[in-house]
Design an enzyme around this catalytic site. Structure first.
Site, PDB file in Angstrom:
ATOM      1  N   LYS A  73       6.682  -8.100   0.885  1.00 41.45           N
ATOM      2  CA  LYS A  73       5.802  -9.164   1.143  1.00 41.45           C
ATOM      3  C   LYS A  73       5.262  -9.239  -0.134  1.00 41.45           C
ATOM      4  O   LYS A  73       4.680  -8.507  -0.812  1.00 41.45           O
ATOM      5  CB  LYS A  73       4.894  -9.036   2.070  1.00 41.45           C
ATOM      6  CG  LYS A  73       3.435  -9.897   2.624  1.00 41.45           C
ATOM      7  CD  LYS A  73       2.995  -9.348   3.432  1.00 41.45           C
ATOM      8  CE  LYS A  73       1.316  -9.871   3.595  1.00 41.45           C
ATOM      9  NZ  LYS A  73       0.636  -9.407   4.739  1.00 41.45           N
ATOM     10  N   LYS A 102       0.039 -10.501  -4.786  1.00 40.74           N
ATOM     11  CA  LYS A 102      -0.051 -10.510  -6.032  1.00 40.74           C
ATOM     12  C   LYS A 102      -0.138  -8.911  -6.577  1.00 40.74           C
ATOM     13  O   LYS A 102      -0.246  -8.267  -8.251  1.00 40.74           O
ATOM     14  CB  LYS A 102      -1.311 -10.890  -6.712  1.00 40.74           C
ATOM     15  CG  LYS A 102      -1.756 -11.897  -6.065  1.00 40.74           C
ATOM     16  CD  LYS A 102      -3.316 -12.925  -6.753  1.00 40.74           C
ATOM     17  CE  LYS A 102      -4.628 -12.851  -5.883  1.00 40.74           C
ATOM     18  NZ  LYS A 102      -3.961 -13.385  -4.151  1.00 40.74           N
ATOM     19  N   LYS A 110      -9.026  12.209  -5.149  1.00 40.64           N
ATOM     20  CA  LYS A 110      -9.275  12.782  -6.364  1.00 40.64           C
ATOM     21  C   LYS A 110     -10.437  14.178  -6.940  1.00 40.64           C
ATOM     22  O   LYS A 110     -10.618  14.191  -7.998  1.00 40.64           O
ATOM     23  CB  LYS A 110     -10.094  12.060  -7.195  1.00 40.64           C
ATOM     24  CG  LYS A 110      -8.808  10.497  -6.965  1.00 40.64           C
ATOM     25  CD  LYS A 110      -9.315   9.345  -7.930  1.00 40.64           C
ATOM     26  CE  LYS A 110      -8.624   8.452  -7.528  1.00 40.64           C
ATOM     27  NZ  LYS A 110      -8.814   6.585  -8.361  1.00 40.64           N
TER      28      LYS A 110
END
Length: 331
Positions: A200, A203, A119
């Site tokens: 897969k 969350k 970044k």
């Protein structure tokens, strides 16, 4: 005497079906072969979870979830990391034998630094000392309880290798086996559970089916599983169907054979296949859901289970710390 296994459980989110087959069930199998210890790694979770209400909820849900899934606190040792102050004493002592260079090579730290560099910002932006010293605290968790094996995936082997390096440094310094050297037990064939979108279950992908969600939520989510455009009359290949892959985790061999034949014959739509999946999933999860809700409703009972686990764990931890203190000359 049985060898000792240690499993750390990070309370950073609600449990889902992927956790159940990929982590919980294999870890609970260890209690048949080992003197098994399981702990809620609540101090490790502080690196990620800064909301106190969220962390408390996650700790309780994860503890209740493992208990509901079959963990027997009378046969194993089950405790919260934060209930064992010896973890921190040992961690502090281990720091004196751990090089900064070793910590520089930790995967999680290197990944955070690389992300910042990509970044174009300061490499240490957002990197706290808890993340940097994470492997030392983990080494203390492992070494404190004289662990012979720690079950991990291939991506986590480095943590065990670091614990080995640190313990060996201590033993070399005092020319005696102060600390037991742990070994990684690599789980080669962990079940890969497909999520709602075929990837897969995770969350982070927002494609998970909660392990203890209410029945109507379970049905709604299963009916959302992504399928192809094959019509009702067309034969279908069960081996490439994520619905059938999930079905195999819950159904008997006879049920699997029967449904696979219906896939191949044609005449069954995806909606009917999903209803069959819901039937077998709900059959297995209903008693788990009931146990989970009962455990969560009994706050005092759950606290007592974890407190009794800590009572069994602390004498072991105290013995390790005393042995180290004596070797170091600070007894």
């Amino acid at each position: 005497m049985k060898k000792v296994s240690l499993t750390g459980i990070k309370p950073t989110g609600s449990l889902h079906i992927g956790n159940y087959f990929g982590a919980i069930k294999p870890a609970l199998e260890l209690s048949k072969e080992y003197d098994a210890r399981y702990f809620i790694a609540d101090y490790h979770a502080l690196n990620q979870v800064k909301n106190p209400e969220e962390l408390e909820r996650c700790i309780r849900e994860v503890a209740a979830g493992w208990l509901a899934s079959g963990l027997d606190p009378e046969k194993v040792i089950f405790y919260r990391q934060s209930s064992i102050p010896e973890v921190f004493e040992l961690s502090t002592m281990l720091m004196a034998f751990t090089s900064k260079g070793l910590m520089n090579r930790a995967h999680a730290y290197k990944a955070a630094v690389q992300e910042n560099q990509d970044k174009g910002i300061d490499p240490d932006t957002g990197v706290n000392i808890g993340l940097f010293t994470y492997p030392i605290l983990m080494a203390a968790d492992i070494i404190l309880f004289n662990s012979d094996v720690v079950p991990v995936g291939k991506d986590q082997v480095q943590h065990i290798e670091m614990a080995q390096d640190i313990a060996q440094s201590v033993n070399a310094a005092y020319k005696t086996d102060v600390l037991k050297i742990p070994q990684a037990r690599i789980t080669e064939s962990v079940a890969v559970v497909p999520g709602l979108d075929g990837r897969k279950m995770s969350k982070s992908y927002d494609n998970a089916i909660p392990l203890f969600g209410p029945e109507d939520q379970l049905h709604k989510l299963i009916m959302k599983i992504v399928t192809n455009s094959q019509g009702v009359a067309e034969p279908k290949d069960p081996d490439v169907s994520q619905i059938f892959l999930l079905y195999k985790l819950f159904a008997s061999q006879e049920e699997q054979n029967s449904l696979a034949a219906r896939y191949r014959e044609g005449g069954m739509g995806w909606g009917e296949a999903k209803e069959e999946l819901f039937r077998v999933v709900n059959r297995e999860l209903s008693p788990l859901r009931e146990r989970f809700n009962a455990i969560m409703a009994d706050r005092e009972g759950l606290d007592n289970i974890l407190a009794r686990g800590a009572e069994k764990a602390r004498p072991i931890a105290d013995t390790t710390v005393k042995r180290f203190r004596k070797a170091a000359g600070i007894d």
